[in-house]
Design a protein around this motif. Structure first.
Motif, PDB file in Angstrom:
ATOM      1  N   ARG A 320       0.767  -1.203   0.020  1.00 25.04           N
ATOM      2  CA  ARG A 320       0.036   0.091   0.098  1.00 25.04           C
ATOM      3  C   ARG A 320       0.794   1.215  -0.162  1.00 25.04           C
ATOM      4  O   ARG A 320       0.517   2.246  -0.656  1.00 25.04           O
ATOM      5  CB  ARG A 320      -0.958   0.069   1.279  1.00 25.04           C
ATOM      6  N   ASP A 321       1.903   1.369   0.908  1.00 26.35           N
ATOM      7  CA  ASP A 321       2.652   2.717   0.976  1.00 26.35           C
ATOM      8  C   ASP A 321       3.321   3.107  -0.096  1.00 26.35           C
ATOM      9  O   ASP A 321       3.283   4.269  -0.663  1.00 26.35           O
ATOM     10  CB  ASP A 321       3.424   2.564   2.148  1.00 26.35           C
ATOM     11  N   THR A 322       3.680   2.066  -0.945  1.00 28.77           N
ATOM     12  CA  THR A 322       4.566   2.201  -2.113  1.00 28.77           C
ATOM     13  C   THR A 322       3.766   2.846  -3.224  1.00 28.77           C
ATOM     14  O   THR A 322       3.791   3.714  -3.853  1.00 28.77           O
ATOM     15  CB  THR A 322       5.434   1.031  -2.735  1.00 28.77           C
ATOM     16  N   LEU A 323       2.355   1.991  -3.320  1.00 28.95           N
ATOM     17  CA  LEU A 323       1.349   2.653  -4.177  1.00 28.95           C
ATOM     18  C   LEU A 323       0.871   4.192  -3.681  1.00 28.95           C
ATOM     19  O   LEU A 323       0.451   5.002  -4.764  1.00 28.95           O
ATOM     20  CB  LEU A 323       0.114   1.786  -3.995  1.00 28.95           C
ATOM     21  N   GLU A 325       2.486   6.456  -2.564  1.00 33.20           N
ATOM     22  CA  GLU A 325       3.700   7.525  -3.117  1.00 33.20           C
ATOM     23  C   GLU A 325       3.619   7.654  -4.499  1.00 33.20           C
ATOM     24  O   GLU A 325       3.668   8.695  -5.302  1.00 33.20           O
ATOM     25  CB  GLU A 325       5.003   7.125  -2.671  1.00 33.20           C
ATOM     26  N   ARG A 326       3.380   6.328  -5.257  1.00 35.87           N
ATOM     27  CA  ARG A 326       3.368   6.379  -6.761  1.00 35.87           C
ATOM     28  C   ARG A 326       1.980   7.342  -7.343  1.00 35.87           C
ATOM     29  O   ARG A 326       2.149   7.958  -7.956  1.00 35.87           O
ATOM     30  CB  ARG A 326       2.866   5.003  -7.274  1.00 35.87           C
ATOM     31  N   LEU A 327       0.936   7.235  -6.313  1.00 36.49           N
ATOM     32  CA  LEU A 327      -0.339   7.862  -6.728  1.00 36.49           C
ATOM     33  C   LEU A 327       0.168   9.415  -6.760  1.00 36.49           C
ATOM     34  O   LEU A 327      -0.340  10.124  -7.367  1.00 36.49           O
ATOM     35  CB  LEU A 327      -1.439   7.514  -6.103  1.00 36.49           C
ATOM     36  N   VAL A 328       0.630   9.938  -5.672  1.00 36.61           N
ATOM     37  CA  VAL A 328       0.878  11.078  -5.668  1.00 36.61           C
ATOM     38  C   VAL A 328       1.709  11.813  -6.912  1.00 36.61           C
ATOM     39  O   VAL A 328       1.403  12.761  -7.298  1.00 36.61           O
ATOM     40  CB  VAL A 328       1.753  11.686  -4.209  1.00 36.61           C
ATOM     41  N   THR A 329       2.808  11.011  -7.255  1.00 29.53           N
ATOM     42  CA  THR A 329       3.548  11.314  -8.565  1.00 29.53           C
ATOM     43  C   THR A 329       2.537  11.601  -9.802  1.00 29.53           C
ATOM     44  O   THR A 329       2.742  12.380 -10.631  1.00 29.53           O
ATOM     45  CB  THR A 329       4.579  10.592  -9.041  1.00 29.53           C
ATOM     46  N   HIS A 330       1.398  11.005  -9.647  1.00 34.62           N
ATOM     47  CA  HIS A 330       0.492  11.069 -10.792  1.00 34.62           C
ATOM     48  C   HIS A 330      -0.737  12.222 -10.437  1.00 34.62           C
ATOM     49  O   HIS A 330      -1.781  12.436 -11.027  1.00 34.62           O
ATOM     50  CB  HIS A 330      -0.277   9.900 -10.943  1.00 34.62           C
ATOM     51  N   GLY A 331      -0.282  12.878  -9.309  1.00 33.21           N
ATOM     52  CA  GLY A 331      -1.420  13.983  -8.854  1.00 33.21           C
ATOM     53  C   GLY A 331      -2.505  13.626  -8.080  1.00 33.21           C
ATOM     54  O   GLY A 331      -3.760  14.114  -8.098  1.00 33.21           O
ATOM     55  N   VAL A 332      -2.467  12.130  -7.716  1.00 31.52           N
ATOM     56  CA  VAL A 332      -3.587  11.591  -6.853  1.00 31.52           C
ATOM     57  C   VAL A 332      -3.163  11.398  -5.332  1.00 31.52           C
ATOM     58  O   VAL A 332      -2.410  10.750  -5.038  1.00 31.52           O
ATOM     59  CB  VAL A 332      -4.061  10.246  -7.222  1.00 31.52           C
ATOM     60  N   TYR A 362      -9.020  -6.941   9.559  1.00 26.80           N
ATOM     61  CA  TYR A 362      -8.781  -6.194  10.930  1.00 26.80           C
ATOM     62  C   TYR A 362      -7.242  -6.468  11.263  1.00 26.80           C
ATOM     63  O   TYR A 362      -6.472  -5.565  11.516  1.00 26.80           O
ATOM     64  CB  TYR A 362      -9.560  -6.984  11.852  1.00 26.80           C
ATOM     65  N   THR A 363      -6.728  -7.739  10.872  1.00 24.60           N
ATOM     66  CA  THR A 363      -5.327  -8.070  11.048  1.00 24.60           C
ATOM     67  C   THR A 363      -4.196  -7.988   9.894  1.00 24.60           C
ATOM     68  O   THR A 363      -3.176  -7.936  10.330  1.00 24.60           O
ATOM     69  CB  THR A 363      -5.244  -9.319  11.896  1.00 24.60           C
ATOM     70  N   SER A 364      -4.992  -7.852   8.601  1.00 26.52           N
ATOM     71  CA  SER A 364      -3.858  -8.082   7.647  1.00 26.52           C
ATOM     72  C   SER A 364      -3.284  -6.835   7.480  1.00 26.52           C
ATOM     73  O   SER A 364      -3.376  -5.527   7.839  1.00 26.52           O
ATOM     74  CB  SER A 364      -4.783  -8.240   6.314  1.00 26.52           C
ATOM     75  N   PRO A 365      -1.979  -7.027   6.951  1.00 27.77           N
ATOM     76  CA  PRO A 365      -1.128  -5.563   6.575  1.00 27.77           C
ATOM     77  C   PRO A 365      -1.598  -4.914   5.340  1.00 27.77           C
ATOM     78  O   PRO A 365      -0.859  -4.129   4.997  1.00 27.77           O
ATOM     79  CB  PRO A 365       0.007  -6.187   6.538  1.00 27.77           C
ATOM     80  N   SER A 366      -2.510  -5.494   4.652  1.00 26.97           N
ATOM     81  CA  SER A 366      -3.238  -4.958   3.555  1.00 26.97           C
ATOM     82  C   SER A 366      -3.832  -3.667   3.770  1.00 26.97           C
ATOM     83  O   SER A 366      -4.208  -3.402   5.055  1.00 26.97           O
ATOM     84  CB  SER A 366      -4.071  -6.050   2.761  1.00 26.97           C
ATOM     85  N   PRO A 367      -4.121  -2.877   2.757  1.00 23.80           N
ATOM     86  CA  PRO A 367      -4.484  -1.468   3.186  1.00 23.80           C
ATOM     87  C   PRO A 367      -6.175  -1.652   3.622  1.00 23.80           C
ATOM     88  O   PRO A 367      -6.841  -2.280   3.298  1.00 23.80           O
ATOM     89  CB  PRO A 367      -4.745  -0.748   1.976  1.00 23.80           C
ATOM     90  N   ARG A 368      -6.585  -0.740   4.370  1.00 23.94           N
ATOM     91  CA  ARG A 368      -7.857  -0.458   5.071  1.00 23.94           C
ATOM     92  C   ARG A 368      -8.466   0.546   4.524  1.00 23.94           C
ATOM     93  O   ARG A 368      -9.483   1.146   4.766  1.00 23.94           O
ATOM     94  CB  ARG A 368      -7.968  -0.335   6.441  1.00 23.94           C
ATOM     95  N   GLY A 369      -8.167   1.209   3.226  1.00 27.86           N
ATOM     96  CA  GLY A 369      -8.507   2.414   2.671  1.00 27.86           C
ATOM     97  C   GLY A 369      -7.736   2.613   1.365  1.00 27.86           C
ATOM     98  O   GLY A 369      -7.005   1.983   0.931  1.00 27.86           O
ATOM     99  N   SER A 370      -8.130   3.707   1.067  1.00 25.00           N
ATOM    100  CA  SER A 370      -7.620   4.258  -0.381  1.00 25.00           C
ATOM    101  C   SER A 370      -7.611   5.752  -0.407  1.00 25.00           C
ATOM    102  O   SER A 370      -8.408   6.381   0.479  1.00 25.00           O
ATOM    103  CB  SER A 370      -8.265   3.855  -1.483  1.00 25.00           C
TER     104      SER A 370
END
Length: 370
Positions: A320-323, A325-332, A362-370
């Motif tokens: 998630r965290d890498t994504l 940062e990548r989205l910010v480079t695209h203006g999102v 609840y416990t997964s390291p996957s994202p909980r939002g966008s």
């Protein structure tokens, strides 16, 4: 005439329920919690939620009880709440995360059986329906946010069942409002225009990076700093907004400021664009539901009941965290990432932990939002 009556009348016509205008949804929720919950009461809520809402519940003098959530939408899973937890509750607070509805009929029926209020946080779900009935008309009261769905960056409503209750809440609201200030009104009126300009000129990325470097963002991470010792001291003064103001005001300092005519006129104009805004959101969800990445739940809803006008589109990704940062480079700029869950964030001193912390979302390291 009562403050904000024109805006309230517009929302009343839309919902078919009496509405009180408030400067923000967070103030609307506080009004509802104070009106229907006794201090010391226990409120069931999702741990996948904005931390501001946690502090609103605490400011009302209540104990947040974190619920198990569905791995499909992050909302409360009523069937996974233990009977012992149900029997100890004084209210239930929904989320309808990103515009995806809670199991609102189940929650309404269970609250009716227990004789406790169901309070709907409909800030994300102003255009969401369940079985043809709008979210915000199932519970005892419902809070809505104009800052999200019409990009007003201010304004909210509390929807209630009858005119007598509305009048009571208008008086309570008026006691909590801070005085109107011309400088604040000008800032509130111009802020949406400035945001639109930044987007139109494709300046989101440099503006965001500059704010980060200059320390102009109130959150260094997805959650604001807890400041536990100070929060503990504030509990001695609850129920009251003032001791919790440092937390509740984050990202919206004028959350209880009395808006002048300029701001209210601007919001009236923006309310006229609400249906167009919701229509575009439904078109986007329809497009997304036909892609290979859509969840089965989203595709099924779009096929049989019509697409939801999502406030945000949740993404489940490996890194998630890498994504982000990548989205910010695209203006999102990705907002509303609710990590960590509120019971991990606040701890047992301030909340009752979820009775089922093994749920995948609840416990997964996957994202909980966008």
């Amino acid at each position: 005439m009562p403050y904000g009556s024109r805006l309230a009348a517009t929302m009343t016509r839309r919902l078919g329920r009496e509405c009180v205008y408030t400067p923000s949804a967070r103030l609307a929720l506080y009004l509802a919690l104070r009106r229907w919950c006794r201090p010391g009461g226990r409120v069931l809520m999702s741990p996948v939620n904005d931390d501001v809402i946690l502090f609103v519940v605490l400011a009302a003098g209540l104990r947040p009880v974190q619920a198990p959530v569905s791995p499909w939408d992050g909302n409360i899973d009523p069937a996974a709440v233990p009977e012992s937890t149900w029997r100890g509750l004084d209210a239930v607070l929904t989320t309808s995360l990103y515009g995806m509805p809670d199991r609102i009929v189940e929650l309404r029926d269970r609250c009716a059986q227990l004789g406790i209020p169901l309070i709907e946080d409909a800030a994300h779900a102003i255009g969401t329906h369940v079985d043809g009935q709008p979210i915000g008309t199932f519970g005892t009261a419902a809070a809505f946010s104009l800052s999200k769905h019409v990009a007003g960056m201010a304004g909210g409503f509390l929807a209630v069942e009858d005119a007598r209750t509305r009048r009571e809440l208008e008086l309570l609201r008026d006691d909590l409002l801070s005085p109107a200030r011309l400088k604040s009104d000008l800032s509130t009126f111009l802020r949406p225009l400035a945001r639109s300009t930044v987007r139109a000129l494709h300046l989101v990325r440099p503006t965001w990076r500059t704010m980060q470097r200059l320390g102009l963002l109130e959150r260094d991470d997805f959650r604001m700093p807890l400041h536990a010792p100070r929060l503990s001291r504030s509990a001695h003064e609850a129920p009251s907004l003032l001791p919790y103001d440092p937390w509740i005001r984050v990202d919206l300092h004028d959350y209880r400021a009395r808006h002048g005519r300029l701001v209210r006129a601007g919001l009236n104009l923006r309310m006229n664009l609400l249906d167009e805004n919701l229509s575009r959101r439904r078109e986007g969800v329809t497009l997304l539901s036909g892609t290979p990445w859509a969840s089965p739940a989203l595709s099924d809803r779009a096929a049989h009941n019509g697409p939801l006008p999502l406030f945000r589109v949740p993404l489940l990704v490996e890194d998630r965290d890498t994504l982000v940062e990548r989205l910010v480079t695209h203006g999102v700029v990705s907002g509303y990432i609710y990590d960590p869950p509120l019971d991990d964030y606040a701890g047992p001193e301030f909340v009752d932990p979820s009775p089922d912390p093994t749920r995948p979302l609840y416990t997964s390291p996957s994202p909980r939002g966008s």
